[in-house]
Design an enzyme around this catalytic site. Structure first.
Site: not given
Length: 343
Positions: A121, A125, A205, A209, A220
């Site tokens: 990956e 972000e 991708r 979110w 998180t």
């Protein structure tokens, strides 16, 4: 601190609240025999998301992705929304450039990344509460035994203006660039001697979110900047275009064994290249130009370049770490302040 937190399959994004959409693998070729990856036969392809036709080679999940003058729109209106695009093709070394404006909002995460079926990956972000930085990260073989790979790099007003975010991915090193300037470099040997260096065909991708959703683990929520207040939405990120330069065009990529090594990938189809390339001329050229901009204080290089070594001899030494990471719970991460579990 993490990259993409607790993600599951895009198909589950609607069925499960905040089952966010992006990080998953339908079939891991290091665990069992899997179908070949559908390849990209072009060496250079551009997707204009200001037009609906730009979505022709993309799968949509987790919500609607309309197109318009600002490009593809990814919007969270309510809890459970996680609109996502996934390319229906893979490519193998080369360059990905994304013209993107990220979303504002506490707990809102705008994501753009590459991932392979064995969970190699390369990530961008952005958090909605950070107005001057964006995170770069990478993972090899889904190994989350440590979270020491992320690096936040400066960017000007990402939620207010479009920037071009580029990943130059080659066999011996990967560069992250913003508007043509290198902000990070990771070399093959930096990633556990190559054992955790991303080196297998990846698809693209992109999506949004809510890391701050109440159903997420506290770790998180804290990482994402705090709880998401949906009444303050909607929250939207936009992507005007995506450009891909594929160093190894092929109709498909076949995993010849379970090593996870780049050398194990075979090219198939009438359009397959006759000999493999470890980079693209465009990526090399851009890298050289960006590297010459020595006045940029944001450039970070990790280690020195090293010739590729065989991955198969490296992976067994890290298998226990992967097992530990897979079994660690999000609750444990929350209580310790460590990042939550990834899939």
């Amino acid at each position: 601190m993490p990259s993409f937190m607790k993600f599951v399959a895009a198909a589950l994004a609607v069925a499960a609240p905040l089952a966010s959409a992006q990080t998953y693998s339908d079939c891991n070729p290091m665990e069992k025999s899997c179908p070949p990856n559908k390849g990209l036969t072009e060496s250079d392809i551009h997707f204009d998301f200001t037009k609906a036709s730009g979505l022709d080679q993309w799968k949509i999940s987790g919500g609607k992705v309309p197109t318009g003058s600002n490009g593809a729109e990814f919007t969270i209106n309510k809890e459970g929304d996680a609109p996502t695009l996934v390319s229906d093709f893979y490519f193998f070394y080369g360059e990905l450039s994304i013209e993107m404006k990220t979303s504002h909002g506490q707990g809102i995460v705008s994501s753009a990344f590459l991932q392979s079926d064995d969970k190699d990956e390369l990530d961008w972000e952005a958090l909605g509460t950070k107005g001057d930085t964006i995170m770069t990260n990478y993972f090899g073989k889904g190994d989350t035994s440590t979270y020491d790979r992320e690096l936040w790099v400066p960017v000007s007003a990402p939620t207010e203006s479009f920037h071009t975010y580029t990943i130059q991915w080659a066999k011996e090193s990967t560069n992250w660039l913003i508007d043509g300037k290198i902000v990070r470099t990771v070399n093959y040997n930096d990633a556990q001697g190559g054992a955790r260096y991303p080196q297998t065909p990846m698809n693209i991708r992109v999506g949004i979110w809510a890391g701050g959703a109440p159903t997420n683990a506290q770790g998180t929520i804290d990482w994402a900047g705090g709880p998401t207040d949906y009444s303050q939405g909607p929250y939207s990120m936009y992507i005007k275009s995506i450009t891909v330069k594929n160093a190894n065009p092929a109709e498909s990529y076949t995993w010849s064994d379970k090593s996870g090594s780049s050398d194990s990938i075979k090219f198939t189809g009438s359009n397959a290249v006759s000999s493999r390339s470890t980079t693209s001329e465009a990526a090399t050229s851009s890298s050289s130009e960006a590297a010459s901009s020595t006045d940029s204080p944001s450039t970070t290089t990790e280690g020195t370049s090293s010739a590729a070594t065989t991955l198969a001899t490296k992976t067994s030494g890290s298998s226990s770490a992967e097992s530990t990471a897979a079994s660690s719970s999000a609750a444990g991460a929350s209580s310790s302040g460590a990042p939550p579990q990834r899939f």
